[in-house]
Each structure stands twice: as structure tokens, then as C-alpha cells.
Design a protein around this motif. Structure first.
Motif, PDB file in Angstrom:
ATOM      1  N   THR A 132      28.225 -37.538  14.192  1.00 43.86           N
ATOM      2  CA  THR A 132      29.123 -37.092  15.262  1.00 43.86           C
ATOM      3  C   THR A 132      30.432 -36.581  14.669  1.00 43.86           C
ATOM      4  OG1 THR A 132      28.201 -38.758  16.754  1.00 43.86           O
ATOM      5  CG2 THR A 132      30.274 -37.763  17.393  1.00 43.86           C
ATOM      6  N   ARG A 133      30.978 -37.328  13.720  1.00 43.83           N
ATOM      7  CA  ARG A 133      32.240 -36.921  13.099  1.00 43.83           C
ATOM      8  C   ARG A 133      32.084 -35.592  12.351  1.00 43.83           C
ATOM      9  NH1 ARG A 133      32.756 -42.869  12.107  1.00 43.83           N
ATOM     10  NH2 ARG A 133      31.869 -42.677  10.008  1.00 43.83           N
ATOM     11  N   LEU A 134      30.993 -35.459  11.614  1.00 39.80           N
ATOM     12  CA  LEU A 134      30.766 -34.215  10.867  1.00 39.80           C
ATOM     13  C   LEU A 134      30.490 -33.048  11.805  1.00 39.80           C
ATOM     14  CD1 LEU A 134      28.624 -35.613   7.919  1.00 39.80           C
ATOM     15  CD2 LEU A 134      30.909 -34.593   7.752  1.00 39.80           C
ATOM     16  N   TYR A 135      29.768 -33.322  12.883  1.00 35.27           N
ATOM     17  CA  TYR A 135      29.484 -32.287  13.876  1.00 35.27           C
ATOM     18  C   TYR A 135      30.792 -31.754  14.469  1.00 35.27           C
ATOM     19  CZ  TYR A 135      27.529 -30.178  18.140  1.00 35.27           C
ATOM     20  OH  TYR A 135      27.184 -29.320  19.149  1.00 35.27           O
ATOM     21  N   ALA A 136      31.692 -32.670  14.820  1.00 34.75           N
ATOM     22  CA  ALA A 136      32.973 -32.256  15.393  1.00 34.75           C
ATOM     23  C   ALA A 136      33.808 -31.465  14.391  1.00 34.75           C
ATOM     24  CB  ALA A 136      33.748 -33.491  15.857  1.00 34.75           C
ATOM     25  N   LYS A 137      33.726 -31.855  13.122  1.00 37.41           N
ATOM     26  CA  LYS A 137      34.519 -31.196  12.084  1.00 37.41           C
ATOM     27  C   LYS A 137      33.979 -29.816  11.724  1.00 37.41           C
ATOM     28  CE  LYS A 137      35.888 -31.822   7.230  1.00 37.41           C
ATOM     29  NZ  LYS A 137      35.802 -32.738   6.048  1.00 37.41           N
ATOM     30  N   LYS A 139      31.518 -27.886  13.405  1.00 38.50           N
ATOM     31  CA  LYS A 139      31.101 -26.960  14.466  1.00 38.50           C
ATOM     32  C   LYS A 139      32.048 -25.772  14.620  1.00 38.50           C
ATOM     33  CE  LYS A 139      29.881 -26.652  19.361  1.00 38.50           C
ATOM     34  NZ  LYS A 139      29.761 -27.391  20.653  1.00 38.50           N
ATOM     35  N   PRO A 140      33.372 -25.981  14.645  1.00 39.82           N
ATOM     36  CA  PRO A 140      34.260 -24.818  14.790  1.00 39.82           C
ATOM     37  C   PRO A 140      34.160 -23.829  13.640  1.00 39.82           C
ATOM     38  CG  PRO A 140      35.432 -26.872  15.236  1.00 39.82           C
ATOM     39  CD  PRO A 140      34.121 -27.249  14.638  1.00 39.82           C
ATOM     40  N   LEU A 141      33.688 -24.278  12.496  1.00 40.03           N
ATOM     41  CA  LEU A 141      33.622 -23.409  11.319  1.00 40.03           C
ATOM     42  C   LEU A 141      32.343 -22.588  11.244  1.00 40.03           C
ATOM     43  CD1 LEU A 141      34.938 -25.950   8.623  1.00 40.03           C
ATOM     44  CD2 LEU A 141      36.259 -24.215   9.876  1.00 40.03           C
ATOM     45  N   TYR A 142      31.221 -23.171  11.760  1.00 38.08           N
ATOM     46  CA  TYR A 142      29.932 -22.541  11.471  1.00 38.08           C
ATOM     47  C   TYR A 142      29.035 -22.282  12.673  1.00 38.08           C
ATOM     48  CZ  TYR A 142      31.319 -23.958   6.797  1.00 38.08           C
ATOM     49  OH  TYR A 142      32.015 -24.115   5.633  1.00 38.08           O
ATOM     50  N   GLU A 143      29.377 -22.780  13.836  1.00 37.87           N
ATOM     51  CA  GLU A 143      28.518 -22.579  14.995  1.00 37.87           C
ATOM     52  C   GLU A 143      28.408 -21.084  15.318  1.00 37.87           C
ATOM     53  OE1 GLU A 143      25.909 -23.240  18.008  1.00 37.87           O
ATOM     54  OE2 GLU A 143      26.597 -24.641  16.473  1.00 37.87           O
ATOM     55  N   GLY A 144      27.154 -20.634  15.501  1.00 39.85           N
ATOM     56  CA  GLY A 144      26.902 -19.246  15.879  1.00 39.85           C
ATOM     57  C   GLY A 144      26.908 -18.273  14.723  1.00 39.85           C
ATOM     58  N   GLU A 157      28.143 -26.325   2.583  1.00 38.09           N
ATOM     59  CA  GLU A 157      28.706 -26.963   3.773  1.00 38.09           C
ATOM     60  C   GLU A 157      28.050 -26.431   5.039  1.00 38.09           C
ATOM     61  OE1 GLU A 157      33.077 -28.372   4.297  1.00 38.09           O
ATOM     62  OE2 GLU A 157      32.970 -26.355   5.189  1.00 38.09           O
ATOM     63  N   TYR A 158      27.736 -25.144   5.049  1.00 41.18           N
ATOM     64  CA  TYR A 158      27.021 -24.558   6.184  1.00 41.18           C
ATOM     65  C   TYR A 158      25.663 -25.237   6.368  1.00 41.18           C
ATOM     66  CZ  TYR A 158      24.406 -21.098   8.922  1.00 41.18           C
ATOM     67  OH  TYR A 158      23.620 -20.480   9.876  1.00 41.18           O
ATOM     68  N   ASP A 159      24.947 -25.442   5.262  1.00 43.05           N
ATOM     69  CA  ASP A 159      23.637 -26.107   5.330  1.00 43.05           C
ATOM     70  C   ASP A 159      23.784 -27.545   5.828  1.00 43.05           C
ATOM     71  OD1 ASP A 159      22.485 -23.798   4.359  1.00 43.05           O
ATOM     72  OD2 ASP A 159      22.421 -24.482   2.280  1.00 43.05           O
ATOM     73  N   LEU A 160      24.853 -28.211   5.394  1.00 47.60           N
ATOM     74  CA  LEU A 160      25.113 -29.570   5.882  1.00 47.60           C
ATOM     75  C   LEU A 160      25.306 -29.556   7.393  1.00 47.60           C
ATOM     76  CD1 LEU A 160      25.787 -32.588   5.514  1.00 47.60           C
ATOM     77  CD2 LEU A 160      28.161 -31.904   5.044  1.00 47.60           C
ATOM     78  N   TYR A 161      26.017 -28.560   7.896  1.00 47.75           N
ATOM     79  CA  TYR A 161      26.240 -28.480   9.336  1.00 47.75           C
ATOM     80  C   TYR A 161      24.927 -28.350  10.097  1.00 47.75           C
ATOM     81  CZ  TYR A 161      27.404 -26.730  13.940  1.00 47.75           C
ATOM     82  OH  TYR A 161      27.465 -26.567  15.305  1.00 47.75           O
ATOM     83  N   GLN A 162      24.004 -27.576   9.561  1.00 51.24           N
ATOM     84  CA  GLN A 162      22.712 -27.422  10.234  1.00 51.24           C
ATOM     85  C   GLN A 162      21.970 -28.766  10.292  1.00 51.24           C
ATOM     86  OE1 GLN A 162      22.270 -24.539  11.780  1.00 51.24           O
ATOM     87  NE2 GLN A 162      24.165 -23.877  10.780  1.00 51.24           N
ATOM     88  N   GLN A 163      22.037 -29.538   9.216  1.00 48.52           N
ATOM     89  CA  GLN A 163      21.410 -30.866   9.211  1.00 48.52           C
ATOM     90  C   GLN A 163      22.095 -31.803  10.200  1.00 48.52           C
ATOM     91  OE1 GLN A 163      21.108 -32.538   5.194  1.00 48.52           O
ATOM     92  NE2 GLN A 163      21.161 -30.480   4.346  1.00 48.52           N
ATOM     93  N   VAL A 164      23.417 -31.779  10.181  1.00 48.79           N
ATOM     94  CA  VAL A 164      24.193 -32.653  11.057  1.00 48.79           C
ATOM     95  C   VAL A 164      23.944 -32.311  12.519  1.00 48.79           C
ATOM     96  CG1 VAL A 164      26.556 -33.127  11.805  1.00 48.79           C
ATOM     97  CG2 VAL A 164      25.977 -33.210   9.375  1.00 48.79           C
TER      98      VAL A 164
END
Length: 545
Positions: A132-137, A139-144, A157-164
Motif C-alpha cells: 500500500t505504501r509503495l503503491y501510494a508512492k 502511482k503518481p510517477l508511473y501510472e498510465g 522502479e517502474y517494474d517494481l510499481y507493476q508488481q506492487v
């Protein structure tokens, strides 16, 4: 750490896998059978660690030396009748004077330290999950964004966001579904229990009452019999104990969906630190009990509940073994900074063994935790860690703190423990336990373990969280009676003395039968008697100065 769910209790519901049966305190010593994990497989017919046999046959003529075991957890009830004599007290600190008497950086740390507290005395109870914390951090950088549109330096970091993102959405759906299931069933069971008590004219629905209810209402008799059979199946004394556990499950799930899964939730303001600054160690407060000390109190009792007070339960370790309380694990996911600082605090203040019954599946500040583990190794401290409760193969799903370094090497001073049950059959391995032929070292009793609970009460809990302190207790006994053993010696002796079995068991989370030996690196169950024998052999072979 998320707690697995089991289906079938009361024929109605799914509940967290830690069943709890409380009793008033102080109480007379619990029957030996209640603490099956201390018993002997051959003599008692359960897959215990032969602790009582070891004390009776091997340790009566040996001298026990002081050992300090740190419990990094959610808090410990320091007033418990079975713990208060075995708790570490910082002799260099004057309680309540508001000064750092021993100049270790922590004011009034009499029993240990709380890294989840603020200077104003408030405490973090519920935390968000790491995903949840990583998703919030992130999402604004990589969503879409497409991966190709992200600078190459940021693609990891982008790949981490997809996992998170995937993990967060899965947990969101799972936890909301569980909450939607538990809430009406808890309310329904409450109503049925109230009706039964009223119709039967009793205040407590124990097994004796439910087995032979005094009523001519056949429908009511059927309901009572159903409850009786389920209470017997899950080794519960009364329906009130189950309702208490259902309430706990309901409240836990309510906290999950309302707080732990909310990207906007940030309780860290209570602590008042910068959670990203892993170099900062000067935060927290002295309240090692915290708002919810159930888990840590149970863990502490498994390790070293007072063996000499003729009350309640027996810890695996006795004599001069002491427990240091270090609070760093909230209801939710612990933060890497707190784990690293908790390890360092324990080491710097004399702990020789550290129990860590917690874990999570993302670790953004993993290096800080690894550095702390290596610091513990440099000071000769053994760490014992629970494998986790999600029925995962840890060779395929990483869990943190990890059993290996970032470079892939095993830690020399870290033992990872899976959970076993009492019967030598296909159900020997707890159906919730994580496992791995490389990442899990041993299995230990972790199902229906009877130990201390807050308010000088007692009860059964299940989890790898219970298996780890069984092993920490074994390590404490070895270190106490054989003080020359190093952290590496302790790990080696515990692993080498563990008893292998070739039983076909259910692979956790499935109905598939597998060789028990394939589920850990040793393929074995820990055994204190065998560990003491091996320690004696090493001691006899060591030249005396």
C-alpha cells in the motif's frame, strides 16, 4: 504479516488461523498435554521437541548461565504473572526519571524500547501494508505510462510499481471479500449464542452444556450439537472463546479495509520521524507493551515463561534466561527502518538471540535490514525468523527479512523456521506454513501452541510466529548451558540435531502429497534433546583452557 484463513469452524465461517482460548489468571500449572510442543515423540506420541526429557535426563547436573533473548514484536505485557520475573531490566536505567541514565540514546528504556511510539507517549497500532505504501508512492510517477516511455535508469522502479500494483489489488479484493464474509457470520453467531444461553439458562456455552442441552426444542438441540462437534474438532473449551476470536478477526479485517489498504493512511506522524531516513535511530518511546501486546506476549511465553513459579505454562528456556522487549511490529506491515533499528538496539544492549516473528513481501530499504543482520553477526548474535503463513514456496516468492543476502548468500547467523503440527501423518506440516528447500532451515511446532496472553491469561495460537520462538527457546537453552557456543554453532547444532522424517505430507495450500524432506533444507523437525546431546559432544571435544 497477513494471517491465513481456514474454513469450517462452526460449520459456518472462515477465521484467522490463530485460535485463542483464554482462562483467568493466575492459574495452576497447565496439564502437560496442553503444551504438546514440549513433549517427546516416542514417549508421548506427539511431534514435540523433547524439552522436558532434555531437562530431566541431560541438564540436571549442568549449570545454567544468563542469556538474553530479544523479542522484536508488537509489544509484551510486562505485568503478566508468568513473564514478569523473566523480563530483562536495564540495571543502568532509573525508571521514570525522564533521563537517559546509561547514555545509550534511549530515555527510560527499562524493559526495552518502542520504535512505534512518539515522544508524547502515543503509539502506532494499525499500519498500512508495504505494498500500500509503495503503491501510494509510485502511482503518481508511473501510472498510465508505458515502460518504453520511462528513462532507463527508472525502469527497475517502474517494474517494481507493476508488481506492487498487482499485489495491492489482489490484497484489496481478498481482504474486502473476507471482511464481507466475517461481519455477518460474526453477528449471526453472536445472536445464536445469546439465544442458546437464554433458552438454556446458562452464562457459558461450554462443551458439556452443548453436548447435553437441557431443552425439548429439537432445533435448538441440533444447533447445540453442531457447536459441540466443532468445538471438539478445534480443541476449544467453549463458544465464548470462539466468539472472542471471531470478534478479533472481525476487528482485524475492519482495520485492514479501513486503514492498512488505504493509500492515504499515514499513522507515522505519531512517531514524528522521517521513515525514509534509515540512519536515524533517535525516535520512539519506552512503552514496550503498546496498545495490542497479544502476539508478542504469546511469543515471549513460548521462549521463556517462568518455569519455577508453579503457574500457567513453561517456557522452552528456563533459569537465568531473560526476555528483552523491542516493539517494532504494528498491525499491518513493519517498516524496514524499525526492523533494522530494533536489531541494532537489541545487539547493543546485550541480546545474544533475537526472535523475529514477522515478515512481509516487499522491502524497499532491504539494505538497512541486511546491514543490521550482519552487524548482529559481527557481535555473535543469532537471529531466528518465522517463515511466514501464506503457504508459499519461498524459492518462488520472496519474503522479508530474507534468508539470504541481496547477493544471494545465506546469512551465517539467521535461522528460518516453518510450522509443524503434532501428528506424524500427512498433516504434519501446517497447511498455512511457507516452505522452501533453500530458504527454510527447519520446522518446529507451530499449531495450537499454548502460551501466555495479555492480562495474565493463556491460550492457543498458531503460526510460524509460534514456531520461531520454539527454536529461539532451544537456542537460549543451548547458549545457557553451553555458553561457549557461537551464533554459528547454535545454528549448526539446531540444524544438525533436527530429526529428519520421510513422511508423505500435504504440501501447504494444496492436497498434493510430497516428501517432508523437500520442504526445508534439513527436511527435519527441531529437537532440544538431540541438540543438547550434540552440544555435549562438541563441549567434550573442545580443549579446556
Amino acid at each position: 504479516m497477513r494471517i491465513p484463513f481456514f474454513v469450517g469452524l462452526l460449520g459456518l465461517t472462515s477465521l484467522p488461523f490463530h485460535s485463542q482460548a483464554q482462562s483467568a489468571a493466575p492459574v495452576a500449572p497447565a496439564p502437560a498435554a496442553a503444551q504438546w510442543h514440549l513433549l517427546d515423540p516416542k514417549a508421548d506420541g506427539v511431534q514435540g521437541i523433547s524439552a522436558q526429557r532434555a531437562y530431566r535426563e541431560l541438564l540436571t547436573t549442568r549449570v545454567a548461565n544468563p542469556v538474553l533473548v530479544a523479542v522484536i514484536d508488537g509489544g509484551i505485557d510486562t505485568t503478566h504473572a508468568d513473564l514478569k520475573r523473566v523480563l530483562w531490566r536495564n540495571a543502568k536505567e532509573i525508571a521514570g526519571n525522564g533521563k537517559d541514565d546509561d547514555r545509550n540514546g534511549y530515555v527510560d528504556d527499562v524493559y526495552g524500547w518502542n520504535f512505534l511510539g512518539g515522544k508524547d507517549g502515543r503509539n502506532v497500532n494499525v499500519e498500512s501494508y508495504e505494498d500500500t505504501r509503495l503503491y501510494a508512492k509510485l502511482k503518481p510517477l508511473y501510472e498510465g505510462k508505458a515502460r518504453t516511455a520511462v528513462p532507463e535508469a527508472k525502469r527497475t522502479e517502474y517494474d517494481l510499481y507493476q508488481q506492487v500494483k498487482k499485489s495491492y489489488k489482489e490484497h484489496y479484493e481478498q481482504d474486502h471479500a473476507q471482511y464481507a464474509q466475517i461481519k455477518p457470520i460474526y453477528e449471526q453467531t453472536q445472536q445464536l449464542a445469546e439465544k442458546l444461553r437464554r433458552e438454556l439458562g446458562v452464562t457459558r456455552l461450554d462443551t458439556a452444556t452443548l453436548r447435553n442441552p437441557v431443552t425439548q426444542d429439537e432445533q435448538l438441540r441440533e444447533v447445540a450439537l453442531m457447536y459441540y462437534l466443532n468445538l471438539r474438532q478445534y480443541d476449544q473449551p467453549d463458544l465464548e472463546s470462539v466468539l472472542a476470536e471471531m470478534k478479533d478477526a472481525y476487528e482485524q479485517n475492519k482495520n485492514l479495509v479501513e486503514f492498512s489498504l488505504d493509500p492515504a493512511f499515514n499513522p507515522r506522524s505519531i512517531v514524528g520521524d522521517n521513515p525514509e531516513d534509515t540512519k536515524d535511530r533517535s525516535y520512539g518511546n519506552r512503552d514496550v507493551m503498546g496498545p495490542d501486546p497479544m502476539h508478542g506476549t504469546h511469543v515471549a511465553g513460548i521462549i521463556a515463561a517462568d518455569r519455577q513459579n508453579n503457574l500457567g505454562v513453561l517456557g522452552v528456556a528456563g533459569g537465568p534466561v531473560r526476555i528483552m522487549a523491542v516493539r517494532a511490529v504494528p498491525n499491518g506491515d513493519e517498516r524496514d527502518k524499525d526492523v533494522a533499528n530494533a536489531i541494532r538496539y537489541a545487539v547493543d544492549n546485550g541480546a545474544q538471540i533475537i526472535n523475529m516473528s514477522f515478515g512481509k513481501y516487499f522491502s524497499p530499504q532491504r539494505q538497512a535490514v541486511e546491514d543490521a543482520i550482519k552487524y548482529a553477526e559481527s557481535k555473535g548474535v543469532l537471529l531466528v525468523h518465522s517463515a511466514g503463513n501464506e503457504a508459499n514456496n519461498l524459492d518462488q516468492v520472496a519474503q522479508f527479512p530474507a534468508a539470504r543476502t541481496i547477493a544471494g548468500q545465506p546469512f551465517a547467523n539467521l535461522l528460518t523456521v516453518g510450522a509443524a503440527a503434532r501428528t506424524a501423518d500427512e498433516h504434519l506440516v501446517a497447511d498455512f506454513s511457507n516452505y522452501s528447500p533453500q530458504q527454510v532451515d527447519v520446522f518446529a511446532p507451530g499449531v495450537q501452541i499454548y502460551s501466555t496472553l495479555p492480562g495474565s491469561q493463556y491460550g492457543n495460537l498458531s503460526g510460524t510466529s509460534m514456531a520461531a520462538p520454539v527454536v529461539a527457546g532451544i537456542a537460549a537453552v543451548l547458549k545457557s548451558y553451553f555458553p561457549g557456543l557461537t551464533a554459528q554453532d547454535l545454528k549448526r547444532i539446531i540444524m544438525q540435531s533436527a530429526v529428519p522424517t520421510k513422511l508423505q505430507v500435504r504440501q501447504p495450500g494444496t492436497d498434493k502429497l510430497v516428501d517432508f524432506g523437500t520442504l526445508s533444507s534439513t527436511g527435519a523437525l527441531v529437537n532440544l534433546y538431540q541438540a543438547v546431546l550434540l552440544a555435549q559432544q562438541q563441549d567434550a571435544a573442545t580443549p579446556k583452557k
